[in-house]
Motif scaffolding. Structure first.
Motif, PDB file in Angstrom:
ATOM      1  N   ASN A  84       8.279  16.622   8.718  1.00 53.25           N
ATOM      2  CA  ASN A  84       7.506  15.534   8.114  1.00 53.25           C
ATOM      3  C   ASN A  84       6.811  14.756   9.223  1.00 53.25           C
ATOM      4  O   ASN A  84       7.077  14.927  10.412  1.00 53.25           O
ATOM      5  N   ALA A  85       5.861  13.926   8.847  1.00 54.55           N
ATOM      6  CA  ALA A  85       5.069  13.194   9.834  1.00 54.55           C
ATOM      7  C   ALA A  85       5.975  12.340  10.717  1.00 54.55           C
ATOM      8  O   ALA A  85       7.042  11.895  10.279  1.00 54.55           O
ATOM      9  N   PRO A  86       5.572  12.102  11.962  1.00 51.91           N
ATOM     10  CA  PRO A  86       6.353  11.212  12.821  1.00 51.91           C
ATOM     11  C   PRO A  86       6.606   9.874  12.129  1.00 51.91           C
ATOM     12  O   PRO A  86       5.751   9.345  11.424  1.00 51.91           O
ATOM     13  N   VAL A  87       7.789   9.350  12.338  1.00 53.56           N
ATOM     14  CA  VAL A  87       8.192   8.104  11.680  1.00 53.56           C
ATOM     15  C   VAL A  87       7.491   6.925  12.331  1.00 53.56           C
ATOM     16  O   VAL A  87       7.432   6.812  13.558  1.00 53.56           O
ATOM     17  N   LEU A  88       6.952   6.041  11.516  1.00 55.43           N
ATOM     18  CA  LEU A  88       6.348   4.812  12.005  1.00 55.43           C
ATOM     19  C   LEU A  88       7.463   3.841  12.400  1.00 55.43           C
ATOM     20  O   LEU A  88       8.399   3.618  11.633  1.00 55.43           O
ATOM     21  N   ALA A  89       7.345   3.248  13.580  1.00 49.60           N
ATOM     22  CA  ALA A  89       8.418   2.401  14.104  1.00 49.60           C
ATOM     23  C   ALA A  89       8.304   0.962  13.623  1.00 49.60           C
ATOM     24  O   ALA A  89       8.643   0.026  14.344  1.00 49.60           O
ATOM     25  N   LEU A 128      -1.675  -2.188   4.946  1.00 49.80           N
ATOM     26  CA  LEU A 128      -1.174  -0.867   4.577  1.00 49.80           C
ATOM     27  C   LEU A 128      -2.227   0.217   4.762  1.00 49.80           C
ATOM     28  O   LEU A 128      -1.917   1.315   5.219  1.00 49.80           O
ATOM     29  N   GLY A 129      -3.462  -0.076   4.398  1.00 52.23           N
ATOM     30  CA  GLY A 129      -4.517   0.933   4.537  1.00 52.23           C
ATOM     31  C   GLY A 129      -4.635   1.424   5.963  1.00 52.23           C
ATOM     32  O   GLY A 129      -4.739   2.630   6.224  1.00 52.23           O
ATOM     33  N   ALA A 130      -4.607   0.497   6.921  1.00 54.43           N
ATOM     34  CA  ALA A 130      -4.701   0.872   8.331  1.00 54.43           C
ATOM     35  C   ALA A 130      -3.470   1.653   8.769  1.00 54.43           C
ATOM     36  O   ALA A 130      -3.584   2.626   9.534  1.00 54.43           O
ATOM     37  N   GLN A 131      -2.290   1.267   8.286  1.00 58.79           N
ATOM     38  CA  GLN A 131      -1.065   1.990   8.647  1.00 58.79           C
ATOM     39  C   GLN A 131      -1.097   3.418   8.123  1.00 58.79           C
ATOM     40  O   GLN A 131      -0.739   4.360   8.836  1.00 58.79           O
ATOM     41  N   LEU A 132      -1.518   3.600   6.878  1.00 60.36           N
ATOM     42  CA  LEU A 132      -1.548   4.942   6.295  1.00 60.36           C
ATOM     43  C   LEU A 132      -2.616   5.805   6.958  1.00 60.36           C
ATOM     44  O   LEU A 132      -2.410   7.009   7.177  1.00 60.36           O
ATOM     45  N   ASP A 133      -3.763   5.207   7.294  1.00 57.75           N
ATOM     46  CA  ASP A 133      -4.800   5.964   7.996  1.00 57.75           C
ATOM     47  C   ASP A 133      -4.299   6.407   9.364  1.00 57.75           C
ATOM     48  O   ASP A 133      -4.554   7.532   9.799  1.00 57.75           O
ATOM     49  N   THR A 164       0.470   8.860   1.289  1.00 56.37           N
ATOM     50  CA  THR A 164       1.885   8.454   1.245  1.00 56.37           C
ATOM     51  C   THR A 164       2.806   9.565   1.743  1.00 56.37           C
ATOM     52  O   THR A 164       3.909   9.279   2.217  1.00 56.37           O
ATOM     53  N   HIS A 165       2.356  10.820   1.682  1.00 53.54           N
ATOM     54  CA  HIS A 165       3.204  11.923   2.151  1.00 53.54           C
ATOM     55  C   HIS A 165       3.345  11.932   3.670  1.00 53.54           C
ATOM     56  O   HIS A 165       4.229  12.599   4.206  1.00 53.54           O
ATOM     57  N   PHE A 166       2.481  11.193   4.370  1.00 53.26           N
ATOM     58  CA  PHE A 166       2.631  11.043   5.818  1.00 53.26           C
ATOM     59  C   PHE A 166       3.447   9.797   6.152  1.00 53.26           C
ATOM     60  O   PHE A 166       3.732   9.537   7.318  1.00 53.26           O
ATOM     61  N   ALA A 167       3.819   9.043   5.131  1.00 50.05           N
ATOM     62  CA  ALA A 167       4.597   7.818   5.323  1.00 50.05           C
ATOM     63  C   ALA A 167       6.028   7.965   4.848  1.00 50.05           C
ATOM     64  O   ALA A 167       6.930   7.284   5.359  1.00 50.05           O
ATOM     65  N   HIS A 189      11.623  -7.306   4.499  1.00 51.06           N
ATOM     66  CA  HIS A 189      11.726  -6.014   5.186  1.00 51.06           C
ATOM     67  C   HIS A 189      12.007  -6.150   6.678  1.00 51.06           C
ATOM     68  O   HIS A 189      12.100  -5.129   7.380  1.00 51.06           O
ATOM     69  N   GLU A 190      12.162  -7.375   7.162  1.00 50.10           N
ATOM     70  CA  GLU A 190      12.383  -7.583   8.596  1.00 50.10           C
ATOM     71  C   GLU A 190      13.617  -6.860   9.137  1.00 50.10           C
ATOM     72  O   GLU A 190      13.561  -6.257  10.215  1.00 50.10           O
ATOM     73  N   PRO A 191      14.769  -6.880   8.424  1.00 52.19           N
ATOM     74  CA  PRO A 191      15.938  -6.145   8.943  1.00 52.19           C
ATOM     75  C   PRO A 191      15.675  -4.651   9.112  1.00 52.19           C
ATOM     76  O   PRO A 191      16.116  -4.038  10.089  1.00 52.19           O
ATOM     77  N   TRP A 192      14.970  -4.056   8.166  1.00 55.94           N
ATOM     78  CA  TRP A 192      14.603  -2.643   8.266  1.00 55.94           C
ATOM     79  C   TRP A 192      13.663  -2.431   9.449  1.00 55.94           C
ATOM     80  O   TRP A 192      13.788  -1.458  10.196  1.00 55.94           O
ATOM     81  N   GLY A 193      12.753  -3.364   9.652  1.00 54.28           N
ATOM     82  CA  GLY A 193      11.832  -3.258  10.775  1.00 54.28           C
ATOM     83  C   GLY A 193      12.540  -3.288  12.122  1.00 54.28           C
ATOM     84  O   GLY A 193      12.173  -2.543  13.043  1.00 54.28           O
ATOM     85  N   ARG A 194      13.542  -4.137  12.263  1.00 59.34           N
ATOM     86  CA  ARG A 194      14.280  -4.199  13.528  1.00 59.34           C
ATOM     87  C   ARG A 194      14.998  -2.882  13.808  1.00 59.34           C
ATOM     88  O   ARG A 194      15.043  -2.410  14.956  1.00 59.34           O
ATOM     89  N   LEU A 195      15.561  -2.274  12.769  1.00 55.98           N
ATOM     90  CA  LEU A 195      16.247  -0.993  12.948  1.00 55.98           C
ATOM     91  C   LEU A 195      15.261   0.102  13.360  1.00 55.98           C
ATOM     92  O   LEU A 195      15.556   0.923  14.244  1.00 55.98           O
ATOM     93  N   LEU A 196      14.103   0.127  12.726  1.00 53.02           N
ATOM     94  CA  LEU A 196      13.087   1.115  13.094  1.00 53.02           C
ATOM     95  C   LEU A 196      12.646   0.921  14.546  1.00 53.02           C
ATOM     96  O   LEU A 196      12.504   1.885  15.301  1.00 53.02           O
ATOM     97  N   HIS A 197      12.420  -0.317  14.926  1.00 47.23           N
ATOM     98  CA  HIS A 197      11.954  -0.614  16.281  1.00 47.23           C
ATOM     99  C   HIS A 197      12.950  -0.122  17.326  1.00 47.23           C
ATOM    100  O   HIS A 197      12.551   0.396  18.385  1.00 47.23           O
ATOM    101  N   HIS A 198      14.229  -0.229  17.026  1.00 51.24           N
ATOM    102  CA  HIS A 198      15.257   0.137  17.987  1.00 51.24           C
ATOM    103  C   HIS A 198      15.576   1.631  17.991  1.00 51.24           C
ATOM    104  O   HIS A 198      16.026   2.161  19.018  1.00 51.24           O
TER     105      HIS A 198
END
Length: 251
Positions: free
Chosen positions: A152-157, A165-170, A141-144, A19-28
């Protein structure tokens, strides 16, 4: 002929690298307020496509993946697929305006087969319903999920990661619930996002929704508080401001 392989995750670095390529796109391209800069992302559309095409070779391995590994995987697949779909039709005012031509006719963005995982095609609705809701019964998951909507919920970068995952979803739930752009809370009144109402099968009755909200709310809401629901804007969650509102009725 493509033969998917079982992607094992004994050291978990395997999934993080996937998932690293997707992560770089989100970060940018995710803005500080959790919107997505689709116009800038167009310049890297080929990188997003390459990530999605890499999923064709992957078959999740239930013998080595944890439940959180699997849940995080499908969240990333859904979000990247929805994003790529918008890019293909950009500029567009709302994801609901998209109509996808398929061999069997024109389909909505929710019903069209938009991604291939392990040699099998999936629509966004299939991923949400069968791979996430039916398997995990986790309303967070509806906030993710990135519905491509301003409401919809703000996008996680960053991509979702099974090891945390639990901490991210919380954190997503906390951020969404306490943002007055989506929910307005006082002890006596809760003006909530239409997301809670649309997925009442998971969030429950008004009393159950309030109990859920109070798990994350900075301002506790009384059990006797008045509960109301706001309309849900399907204007694109682009970096620009809201432009239109639509009822939450994609299904």
């Amino acid at each position: 002929m493509l033969t998917p392989f079982l992607l094992r995750a004994e050291d978990n670095n395997t999934l993080q690298l996937l998932h690293e390529p997707w992560g770089r796109l989100l970060h940018h391209h995710v803005t500080t307020d959790g919107r997505l800069d689709y116009e800038a992302l167009l310049d890297e559309e080929d990188k997003l496509l390459a990530y999605l095409e890499s999923l064709r070779k992957v078959k999740p391995d239930p013998s080595s993946w944890t439940r959180d590994d699997t849940k995080a995987f499908w969240l990333n697949v859904y979000n990247a697929s929805a994003t790529y779909l918008v890019l293909q039709y950009y500029p567009v005012a709302s994801i609901n305006d998209i109509r996808v031509k398929t061999v069997s006719g024109v389909k909505s963005p929710w019903e069209a087969p938009v991604v291939n995982v392990g040699g099998q095609s999936y629509s966004l609705n299939q991923i949400e319903q069968h791979m996430l809701r039916n398997q995990f019964h986790d309303p967070r998951t509806h906030f993710a999920l990135m519905y491509g909507a301003a409401s919809n919920a703000p996008v996680l970068a960053e991509p979702y990661d099974g090891t945390r995952l639990g901490a991210q979803l919380d954190e997503q739930a906390r951020r969404f619930i306490n943002d007055s752009a989506f929910n307005q809370l006082t002890p006596q009144r809760a003006l909530l996002s239409g997301l809670f109402q649309a997925y009442s099968a998971e969030f429950g009755t008004d009393a159950q929704v309030l109990a859920f909200v109070n798990r994350y709310a900075r301002i506790p809401v009384l059990p006797t508080a008045q509960v109301e629901y706001q309309s849900f804007s399907w204007a694109l969650n682009d970096r620009s401001a809201l432009s239109s509102s639509h009822a939450l009725n994609k299904r």
